[in-house]
Design a protein around this motif. Structure first.
Motif, PDB file in Angstrom:
ATOM      1  N   GLN A  50       0.739  -1.223   0.287  1.00  0.00           N
ATOM      2  CA  GLN A  50      -0.091   0.198  -0.097  1.00  0.00           C
ATOM      3  C   GLN A  50       0.791   1.266   0.033  1.00  0.00           C
ATOM      4  N   PHE A  51       1.939   1.234   0.262  1.00  0.00           N
ATOM      5  CA  PHE A  51       3.022   2.473   0.466  1.00  0.00           C
ATOM      6  C   PHE A  51       3.675   2.706  -0.663  1.00  0.00           C
ATOM      7  N   LEU A  52       3.469   1.810  -1.871  1.00  0.00           N
ATOM      8  CA  LEU A  52       4.200   1.977  -3.080  1.00  0.00           C
ATOM      9  C   LEU A  52       3.520   3.071  -3.872  1.00  0.00           C
ATOM     10  N   PRO A  53       4.164   3.789  -4.588  1.00  0.00           N
ATOM     11  CA  PRO A  53       3.381   4.761  -5.507  1.00  0.00           C
ATOM     12  C   PRO A  53       2.746   3.967  -6.672  1.00  0.00           C
ATOM     13  N   GLU A  54       1.782   4.774  -7.320  1.00  0.00           N
ATOM     14  CA  GLU A  54       1.235   3.986  -8.338  1.00  0.00           C
ATOM     15  C   GLU A  54       1.921   3.845  -9.629  1.00  0.00           C
TER      16      GLU A  54
END
Length: 500
Positions: A50-54
């Motif tokens: 969830q912490f990864l960028p799009e």
């Protein structure tokens, strides 16, 4: 030193801790947010993604196998991050991989994670300091090298990492080294995650009673008895349940946090995205005569947020709306308006368009002007009914709802592996777009939902799901995220929770 090769690339080596995203360090979280390509140990919880960028790529890679792929990714100019379980420098395999990368000209920068030696017992409700008060931790290879007798003779709590060996093998080594067959034992599998399983018994029982799984941790000693009073994770109401969230990206944080606090795990697949409307002329004309409206009716928090974004874009003073009375479909929408300093006069008891119409009818009069700033796909029921009451209704698109397509492959994989227990839908559009994406990549998509519970935020969303052939197991009693979560708590998962 002079003559040594200077590493050309830098790769952060992030320790994920036990898997709970709330236990990831702030530096680890911030590092993940800057990632282009993530090489992750498959043991790591997907909740951390969830912490990864799009748009960030996620590449599974066993420890010790990622070196050549990481080098290739670095040479392509991407920001590469390596995510491993626990603490990177406490795992021999990860240390060996870091040395291999250094030989390739890649410098790794460790981001420490909480060590498994302390977090896994804590999540199992076992206090290593219970009883004798002293404890030791070692790995199978260390015990093999220095002698199992030293482990057996230790008087306190012993924590052993089997490192892929069968737990019966570990138990046999300890029994032959002289440890009492009656020694209390706890075996932890997938510790710190929603799939956590803990078996307790005696050392000789490991060889006769334990259903052989791949335990992560082997704990021996009187400290195991502390679990009877201190076990906590399994007692949470959503423990053992992985839940898919289909709301738009950026809207799931609060819901995901609540699910984690209740022991579950949230996985995001944003089935919809929100964008400014493609055609803004009608909207702009309405906003430029804001002072002419008797009523402004808001049907979502997104409508409120985009409404004010457009006012700022057009440099329109909100005080031009001074004569308008405000209505909101639900408490979250009302709260968003109140945070802007506006007072909501009409708020229905049930949070859908039909109830909002009934709440408005006694207050509106023929000839009054009503502004409806809504999504481009909103139902026309509200505008139709208010027009039937004699109102002059201006129904404008304040934002567009478009399908989200990122990540459907990962969702299909989880469904095939039986790793999703609940699907949640918060609007008809999330249902339509989710089913559309499933159909696109999997012709037999309906069979993927066998055994998965489906929970909807309200009856309209549930009706849409059923029209698409999706069986709905529960509808929130109160049409809010909290109501949706409560419906999940009351509805048992169809997956039998394994016990080891």
């Amino acid at each position: 030193m002079k003559g040594e090769q200077v590493p050309e690339f830098v790769v952060p080596l992030v320790g994920a801790g036990p898997g709970d995203p709330d236990l990831l360090t702030l530096k680890g979280r911030d590092t993940l947010r800057q990632t282009d390509i993530l090489f992750y140990d498959p043991r790591v919880s997907p909740a951390l993604f969830q912490f990864l960028p799009e748009g960030a790529r996620q590449v599974p890679a066993e420890t010790g196998t990622a070196g050549p792929k990481i080098l290739q990714a670095c040479q392509s100019g991407h920001q590469v991050v390596r995510l491993v379980s626990g603490d990177p420098y406490l795992d021999p395999g990860t240390v060996s991989e870091a040395l291999e990368l250094a030989a390739m000209g890649i410098r790794t920068e460790p981001v420490p994670g909480l060590p498994m030696e302390t977090t896994l017992p804590a999540y199992a409700g076992i206090a290593p300091a219970f009883g004798a008060g002293n404890w030791m931790a070692c790995r199978f290879a260390e015990a093999e090298a220095f002698g199992w007798e030293g482990v057996a003779d230790f008087s306190g709590t012993r924590i052993i990492f089997p490192e892929g060996r069968g737990v019966q093998q570990v138990a046999g080594k300890l029994l032959r080294a002289g440890l009492s067959p009656d020694t209390p034992v706890a075996l932890i599998e997938k510790g710190g995650r929603m799939e956590q399983r803990v078996w307790t018994g005696s050392l000789d029982g490991v060889t006769t009673e334990y259903d052989p799984h791949s335990a992560t941790l082997f704990i021996l000693g009187e400290a195991v008895k502390s679990r009877e009073e201190l076990a906590w994770l399994e007692r949470k109401p959503l423990f053992g349940r992985r839940i898919l969230l289909t709301r738009a990206k950026g809207q799931n944080q609060s819901m995901a946090e609540k699910i984690r606090r209740l022991g579950g795990e949230a996985v995001e697949f944003p089935a919809i995205e929100f964008r400014p409307p493609r055609h803004q002329e009608v909207l702009d004309q309405a906003l430029r005569r804001l002072e002419a409206f008797d009523w402004v009716v808001f049907t979502s928090v997104n409508g409120v947020n985009f409404f004010f974004r457009h006012l700022n874009r057009l440099n329109i003073d909100i005080r031009q709306m001074h004569r308008a009375r405000l209505a909101a479909v639900g408490p979250r929408t009302a709260q968003a308006l109140e945070e802007k300093g506006l007072r909501v006069e009409i708020l229905p008891e049930a949070y859908q368009a039909e109830n909002l119409i009934e709440a408005l009818k006694p207050h509106v009069s023929p000839g009054e002007t009503v502004l409806l700033p809504r999504a481009n796909i909103a139902r026309k029921l509200l505008a139709t009914e208010l027009t039937a009451c004699g109102c002059q209704v201006t129904d404008v698109d304040v934002y567009d709802t478009v399908p989200g397509v990122q990540g459907i492959g990962e969702v299909v994989g989880m469904l095939k592996r039986g790793e999703l227990h609940f699907l949640t839908f918060t609007s008809s559009s999330t249902v339509r777009n989710f089913v559309k994406e499933l159909r696109r990549v999997e012709s037999g998509w309906k069979s993927l939902l066998d055994g998965v519970r489906v929970v909807c935020i309200g009856p309209i969303t549930a009706q849409t799901a059923e029209q698409y052939g999706v069986q709905v197991d529960a509808v929130a009693g109160i049409y809010t995220v909290d109501g949706l979560i409560e419906a999940m708590i009351q509805l048992p998962s169809s997956h039998e929770e394994e016990s080891i």
